[in-house]
Design a protein around this motif. Structure first.
Motif, mmCIF file in Angstrom:
data_model
loop_
_atom_site.group_PDB
_atom_site.id
_atom_site.type_symbol
_atom_site.label_atom_id
_atom_site.label_comp_id
_atom_site.label_asym_id
_atom_site.label_seq_id
_atom_site.Cartn_x
_atom_site.Cartn_y
_atom_site.Cartn_z
ATOM 1 N N GLU A 195 4.087 3.802 -1.778
ATOM 2 C CA GLU A 195 3.407 2.777 -0.982
ATOM 3 C C GLU A 195 4.197 1.470 -1.015
ATOM 4 O O GLU A 195 4.337 0.798 0.005
ATOM 5 N N GLN A 213 -0.467 -6.589 -3.565
ATOM 6 C CA GLN A 213 -0.533 -5.144 -3.803
ATOM 7 C C GLN A 213 0.166 -4.771 -5.093
ATOM 8 O O GLN A 213 -0.349 -4.005 -5.901
ATOM 9 N N HIS A 258 -1.223 -2.884 -8.325
ATOM 10 C CA HIS A 258 -0.645 -1.613 -8.774
ATOM 11 C C HIS A 258 -0.185 -1.729 -10.231
ATOM 12 O O HIS A 258 -0.418 -0.831 -11.031
ATOM 13 N N HIS A 297 -9.579 -0.170 -4.136
ATOM 14 C CA HIS A 297 -8.241 -0.639 -3.764
ATOM 15 C C HIS A 297 -7.868 -0.207 -2.339
ATOM 16 O O HIS A 297 -7.286 -0.984 -1.581
ATOM 17 N N ASP A 342 -5.267 -1.411 0.683
ATOM 18 C CA ASP A 342 -4.411 -0.489 1.443
ATOM 19 C C ASP A 342 -4.729 -0.508 2.945
ATOM 20 O O ASP A 342 -3.832 -0.401 3.770
HETATM 21 FE FE LIG Z 1 -2.034 0.282 -2.882
#
Ligand SMILES: [Fe+2]
Ligand SMILES: [Fe+2]
Length: 129
Positions: free
Chosen positions: A63, A78, A82, A119, A124
């Motif tokens: 990603e 992000q 993560h 998330h 996303d």
């Molecule tokens: Fe993500």
């Protein structure tokens, strides 16, 4: 119990496919945990939880590579999220699961999927905007 729902789709196929696989692995682990008729059940569940963890880590890498490719402006947010979850995953103890620990398996699955769902919905899904 665990499945890819309509509202989880981001519209980016490579990301959606991986999210779908994450839910499939979680579901497999959940079904196995509830099956009383399988020998070596806990070894198999443990194996699946490891797979879920490894697949999540791999998915984050993919990603992030995707976000870099499209020069995504919220990439930093992000990555911070993560990274936080990467740390939590590293702390997860998957070795101490035995026949008395059905609840532990449930806790781990809920912990993983709750985070992923939140998330996906809050972060996303913005990638495709
Ligand atoms: Fe993500
Ligand atoms: Fe994701």
């Amino acid at each position: 119990m665990y499945e890819m729902k309509e509202e989880y789709y981001t519209g980016i196929k490579e990301i959606d496919d991986e999210h779908k696989t994450l839910f499939e692995i979680a579901e497999e682990a959940y079904e196995l945990r509830n099956n009383e008729f399988i020998a070596d059940k806990y070894d198999n569940v443990r194996h699946l939880l490891h797979r879920l963890k490894d697949y999540t880590l791999m998915h984050f890498d993919h990603e992030e590579a995707y976000m870099e490719r499209i020069n995504y402006k919220r990439m930093f947010t992000q990555k911070v999220q993560h990274d936080e979850f990467r740390e939590k995953l590293e702390e997860l103890d998957l070795e101490n699961i035995d026949e008395n620990l059905d609840d532990t398996i449930d806790e781990i699955l809920v912990f993983l999927t709750d985070w992923l769902i939140e998330h996906i919905l809050e972060n996303d899904k913005l990638i495709a905007e």
